[in-house]
Design an enzyme around this catalytic site. Structure first.
Site, short mmCIF file in Angstrom:
data_model
loop_
_atom_site.label_atom_id
_atom_site.label_comp_id
_atom_site.label_asym_id
_atom_site.label_seq_id
_atom_site.Cartn_x
_atom_site.Cartn_y
_atom_site.Cartn_z
N HIS A 1 7.30 40.46 71.33
CA HIS A 1 6.93 40.38 69.92
C HIS A 1 6.30 39.01 69.62
CE1 HIS A 1 10.39 43.21 70.18
NE2 HIS A 1 9.54 43.95 69.50
N ASP B 1 8.04 36.58 74.88
CA ASP B 1 8.70 37.72 74.26
C ASP B 1 7.63 38.76 73.88
OD1 ASP B 1 11.57 38.24 72.59
OD2 ASP B 1 9.81 39.20 71.71
N HIS C 1 11.46 34.55 65.19
CA HIS C 1 10.96 35.20 63.96
C HIS C 1 11.43 34.49 62.68
CE1 HIS C 1 9.40 38.44 66.36
NE2 HIS C 1 10.58 38.81 66.77
N ASP D 1 12.28 41.22 76.59
CA ASP D 1 11.94 42.56 76.12
C ASP D 1 10.51 42.95 76.49
OD1 ASP D 1 10.79 40.74 74.40
OD2 ASP D 1 11.84 41.45 72.61
ZN LIG Z 1 11.17 40.44 71.00
#
Ligand SMILES: [Zn+2]
Length: 217
Positions: free
Chosen positions: A78, A76, A40, A159
């Site tokens: 996200h 991931d 990120h 995750d």
């Molecule tokens: Zn994540």
């Protein structure tokens, strides 16, 4: 964050770079179990637990050491918005991301294509795990059709596993093993490395990472 975070971020990024260098030098896999994660982080802004773009630093290091093309695969839960932002104008790097949608951080639409090097796979939560595996795989095939990478870097978040408090995907350790094995076979002789991203149930993170590493080895 605390006073030790910068040192930790440098070491985490350094671990990713070392894994890439090891892979290129020896033609072998590696796993960088670093914290903080990186996908990120933006050029000048920390975001989502991430301070430095670890996988992008590893990819850029590989490019300066003779690799011509680097594929980054991000599983991931996200979207790797930081990775996308850092590579979307660089055709030497392709980025494939499977992520929950709509979900934080809000980016990662299929229409975001960069210079043709971005392959986003946004999916709703709660699907059967095989759907996530096959849809990610289809994007990997699209990205590598007539474009053979010299190195593959997996943004290995765990995750996306069933039960994670920060996501709604349904993967189990066996799915990470299967994806890792398929990637290795598809891009051989290019080496494949993993770089740790998210994962918020420590025991599940351990099981997923172990399955991934066994398949890398
Ligand atoms: Zn994540």
């Amino acid at each position: 964050m605390n006073s030790a975070s910068w040192e930790a971020a440098l070491r985490s990024a350094g671990g990713a770079v070392a894994a890439a260098e090891h892979a290129l030098e020896h033609g072998a896999g590696a796993f960088a179990a670093g914290r903080p994660p990186g996908h990120h982080a933006l050029t000048d802004t920390a975001m989502g637990f991430c301070l430095l773009g670890n996988v992008v630093l590893a990819a850029r290091s590989a490019l300066t050491r003779g690799a011509g093309r680097v594929l980054i695969v991000d599983w991931d839960v996200h979207h790797g918005n930081g990775t996308q932002a850092l590579v979307e104008r660089d055709p030497r790097i392709r980025f494939v991301s499977l992520h929950q949608w709509p979900w934080w951080p809000g980016t990662g639409a299929e229409s975001e294509r960069g210079v043709g090097n971005i392959f986003n796979v946004p999916r709703p939560p709660g699907l059967e795990p095989d759907v996530y595996v096959e849809d990610l795989w289809a994007a990997v095939i699209s990205a590598t059709d007539d474009w053979a990478p010299d190195l593959v870097i997996i943004s290995a978040g765990f995750d996306a596993m069933a039960g994670d408090p920060l996501g709604g995907f349904t993967l189990e350790p066996e799915h990470y093993a299967e994806l890792t094995t398929r990637l290795r076979a598809a891009v051989a002789p290019a080496p494949v490395i993993g770089v740790l991203e998210g994962g918020y149930i420590p025991s599940r993170l351990a099981d997923g990472a172990a399955a991934h590493i066994l398949a890398l080895a």
